[in-house]
Structures are given as structure tokens and as C-alpha cells.
Design a protein around this motif. Structure first.
Motif, PDB file in Angstrom:
ATOM      1  N   ALA A  32       0.836  -1.204   0.000  1.00 48.59           N
ATOM      2  CA  ALA A  32       0.000   0.000   0.000  1.00 48.59           C
ATOM      3  C   ALA A  32       0.869   1.252   0.000  1.00 48.59           C
ATOM      4  N   SER A  33       1.976   1.222   0.736  1.00 49.16           N
ATOM      5  CA  SER A  33       2.898   2.359   0.742  1.00 49.16           C
ATOM      6  C   SER A  33       3.541   2.541  -0.623  1.00 49.16           C
ATOM      7  N   ALA A  34       3.893   1.439  -1.266  1.00 50.31           N
ATOM      8  CA  ALA A  34       4.480   1.513  -2.601  1.00 50.31           C
ATOM      9  C   ALA A  34       3.482   2.074  -3.607  1.00 50.31           C
ATOM     10  N   ALA A  35       2.209   1.670  -3.476  1.00 47.61           N
ATOM     11  CA  ALA A  35       1.181   2.108  -4.419  1.00 47.61           C
ATOM     12  C   ALA A  35       0.956   3.613  -4.369  1.00 47.61           C
ATOM     13  N   ARG A  36       1.225   4.213  -3.203  1.00 45.32           N
ATOM     14  CA  ARG A  36       1.052   5.666  -3.080  1.00 45.32           C
ATOM     15  C   ARG A  36       2.218   6.439  -3.681  1.00 45.32           C
ATOM     16  N   ARG A  37       3.320   5.753  -3.978  1.00 45.13           N
ATOM     17  CA  ARG A  37       4.524   6.432  -4.436  1.00 45.13           C
ATOM     18  C   ARG A  37       4.914   6.128  -5.880  1.00 45.13           C
ATOM     19  N   THR A  56       1.964   1.594 -13.638  1.00 38.28           N
ATOM     20  CA  THR A  56       2.619   0.749 -14.638  1.00 38.28           C
ATOM     21  C   THR A  56       3.906   0.151 -14.079  1.00 38.28           C
ATOM     22  N   VAL A  57       4.641   0.937 -13.303  1.00 34.38           N
ATOM     23  CA  VAL A  57       5.858   0.426 -12.658  1.00 34.38           C
ATOM     24  C   VAL A  57       5.489  -0.614 -11.601  1.00 34.38           C
ATOM     25  N   LEU A  58       4.436  -0.334 -10.848  1.00 34.53           N
ATOM     26  CA  LEU A  58       3.980  -1.256  -9.820  1.00 34.53           C
ATOM     27  C   LEU A  58       3.602  -2.610 -10.424  1.00 34.53           C
ATOM     28  N   LEU A 109       1.652  -2.225 -22.006  1.00 34.06           N
ATOM     29  CA  LEU A 109       1.207  -1.445 -20.854  1.00 34.06           C
ATOM     30  C   LEU A 109       2.107  -0.229 -20.630  1.00 34.06           C
ATOM     31  N   LEU A 110       3.421  -0.440 -20.709  1.00 30.87           N
ATOM     32  CA  LEU A 110       4.357   0.657 -20.486  1.00 30.87           C
ATOM     33  C   LEU A 110       4.286   1.707 -21.597  1.00 30.87           C
ATOM     34  N   ARG A 111       4.064   1.246 -22.823  1.00 29.90           N
ATOM     35  CA  ARG A 111       3.976   2.200 -23.937  1.00 29.90           C
ATOM     36  C   ARG A 111       2.718   3.044 -23.849  1.00 29.90           C
ATOM     37  N   PRO A 127      -3.874   3.595 -17.035  1.00 25.82           N
ATOM     38  CA  PRO A 127      -4.067   3.477 -15.598  1.00 25.82           C
ATOM     39  C   PRO A 127      -4.603   2.103 -15.222  1.00 25.82           C
ATOM     40  N   VAL A 128      -4.071   1.568 -14.123  1.00 27.34           N
ATOM     41  CA  VAL A 128      -4.507   0.277 -13.628  1.00 27.34           C
ATOM     42  C   VAL A 128      -4.779   0.405 -12.138  1.00 27.34           C
TER      43      VAL A 128
END
Length: 309
Positions: free
Chosen positions: A237-242, A246-248, A293-295, A299-300
Motif C-alpha cells: 500500500a505504501s508503494a502504491a502511493r509512491r 505501470t511500474v507497480l 502497458l508501459l507504452r 491506468p490500472v
């Protein structure tokens, strides 16, 4: 200064995300350490000790009032009940597969998870996929078919894991703005607590409970099931806020990679040619899916990315 803050934010997000996914990735080793406890006893204790951990977290953060407000929202409570049922199916299938020596198949389930999530988005939410996403889905289906034909049986564990998690993500989308991670886990496990109690009673009557009878190390490890469940969820959850989502999504591949490595090189599960071929097709599908997805940077929802092991 703004750029430096952004870099620091992404850096810390990567640390949190990697830590969460590494913990999820080594779950097979943790569950194997719980022997001789069986899968149904393990999951029951996991539910109850997760609920206890959430109660402690709500107490420390003084969040009981906001949690009580959630309990008065009937739609949220019922939605989290459905989410709890799906996560129960996921947890139980995962532990059964791990203890049955099918860690590689559980890894297949989480490798195909993004593809199944995309397919459910089409079938349930009527989303439109781009051409390369359809190619990735077709490759994923071909991989499952190759593995099924090679083994002479359908990889049910992988399919149930991917489907239950995909459906879980869809359900959580309905309340993503209403429920934070600790409150969400608390509501889900609150719904599952009666099931866990019944499950423990059945295990006690049929085969006997292992908890408290196999030494203090085994007892402590079983009691840590709540912490082991909640900590990576909070880190994620902390990672998702930062992090950009797409990176996540890409960071999430740490989980099935570690599970695959553990299954093949630590537990020495069989990997005949057809299984290597099937996994090769899955990895190709994920490359296609991830590049697209990266190109597009589409939003996911982070709820639809969270591993549910």
C-alpha cells in the motif's frame, strides 16, 4: 527540488514494493515450515491471527471510530464479505498447492494473473483491449493448453488462483476509495472468522490440531501468520502511493519469479519439456502485455494488482 523529491518518492516506493513482493514470493518456504500442520488448519489460523493483527493495528493507530463508521455502510460491508470469500478461496488453494508440492503451478497462476485480470475486465466491465493485449491473452491461453496437454490434466490450481484473484480485484475496485489496507483486511477476515472457527473444529475432530503440539517454534510460526499476511500488504500500500501503477505492475512479477525459482531449484519439482514450453509461452505473453502497458501507460487499479497469497 521537485525532481529530487519525486526521485526520492519513487526510490522509496521501489523499496517498499520490492520488499512486499519478495515477502510474497518466499511464502512457499514459510508455509512448508508450518508442517505438520495441514492446509486447512494453516488457513484458519491465518484468518484468525490476521484479524487479531488488524485489531492491534486499529488500536495503535486509533482507527476504531473510522472502522466503526465503515461497519455502518451496508454496501461496503457486503462488498468486503464477497472479497473475503474470494480471498479465502485464493489462500486455501495456494496453501493446498504449496503443501502438495505444486509450487511451480502456483507460480503459473500468478504469472497469468495480469492476463486473467484483463480478460475479466473485458467480460465483466466491457473494457476494450488493444491488439497487443489480445495477442498476450491468446498466448496465455495457448500456454495453459500446452501445459494441460503435456501433463494430461488441467492445471486447476493455477486457474483457480488466477480467477479468484482476478475476481477479487474487480470486487475491491468497487470500494477502493472507501477502505484502506488495514481496514479492508480487518473486514475481510472478520467475515471469514466464523468459517475459520468451524474449520478448526472440523480439523480437531477429524485429524487433530497441530497448534501447540509440535513444539514452540511451530506454534510461534503459526501465530506469526497474521503478521506475515498483513506486513507485505501494508508495504505494498505504501508503494502504491509512491509509484506509477505501470511500474507497480512490473514489480509484481517478482512474486511468480521467486515462486518459480523455489519450485524448480529449491524444491526440485519436475519440469518436463512441455512445462518449460508452456512457461516460455507465458513469459512471451507477459513481455507483450508489459511492453504494451508501459507504452500506453494505461491506468490500472492497484487493488487489481495486489498479490493475494
Amino acid at each position: 527540488m521537485v525532481n529530487e523529491r519525486a526521485v526520492d518518492r519513487i526510490g522509496s516506493g521501489l523499496v517498499y514494493g520490492a520488499a512486499a513482493n519478495v515477502l510474497w514470493g518466499v511464502f512457499p518456504l514459510y508455509f512448508l515450515l508450518l508442517a505438520p500442520a495441514g492446509a486447512f488448519e494453516i488457513v484458519a489460523w491465518r484468518v484468525l491471527f490476521s484479524l487479531a493483527f488488524c485489531a492491534l493495528a486499529l488500536t495503535v493507530t486509533r482507527s476504531w471510530r473510522s472502522f466503526g463508521a465503515l461497519l455502518r455502510r451496508r454496501r461496503v460491508v457486503l462488498t468486503m464479505g464477497l472479497a473475503g470469500a474470494l480471498i479465502y478461496v485464493n489462500w486455501q488453494t495456494y496453501v493446498l498447492g504449496t503443501l502438495a508440492g505444486r509450487v511451480v503451478e502456483t507460480a503459473l497462476g500468478y504469472f497469468t494473473m495480469p492476463l486473467v485480470t484483463a480478460l475479466l475486465g473485458v467480460l465483466v466491465l466491457h473494457e476494450r483491449l488493444r491488439r497487443m493485449q489480445w495477442v498476450a491473452l491468446a498466448l496465455g491461453g495457448a500456454a495453459v493448453l500446452v501445459i494441460a496437454l503435456g501433463y494430461g490434466e488441467v492445471p486447476w490450481i493455477a486457474i483457480v488462483l488466477a480467477l479468484s484473484f482476478g475476481a477479487y480485484g474487480l470486487v475491491k475496485r468497487r470500494v477502493r476509495d472507501d477502505v484502506d489496507a488495514p481496514s479492508g483486511l480487518a473486514l475481510e477476515t472478520l467475515w471469514l472468522a466464523p468459517v475459520a472457527v468451524v474449520q478448526l473444529v472440523v480439523v480437531s475432530v477429524t485429524s487433530g490440531l497441530v497448534f501447540g503440539t509440535a513444539g514452540w517454534v511451530n506454534t510461534v510460526l503459526l501465530m506469526l501468520a497474521g503478521v506475515v499476511t498483513a506486513v507485505p500488504l501494508l508495504l505494498f500500500a505504501s508503494a502504491a502511493r509512491r509509484l506509477p501503477l505501470t511500474v507497480l505492475a512490473v514489480v509484481q512479477y517478482i512474486v511468480p519469479v521467486l515462486q518459480f525459482v523455489i519450485g524448480v531449484w529449491v524444491l526440485h519439482e519436475p519440469m518436463p519439456l512441455e512445462r518449460w514450453l508452456g512457461f516460455g509461452i507465458v513469459w512471451l505473453a507477459l513481455v507483450v502485455f508489459t511492453v504494451d502497458l508501459l507504452r500506453s501507460r494505461r491506468p490500472v487499479s492497484h487493488e487489481s494488482l495486489t498479490i493475494a497469497t
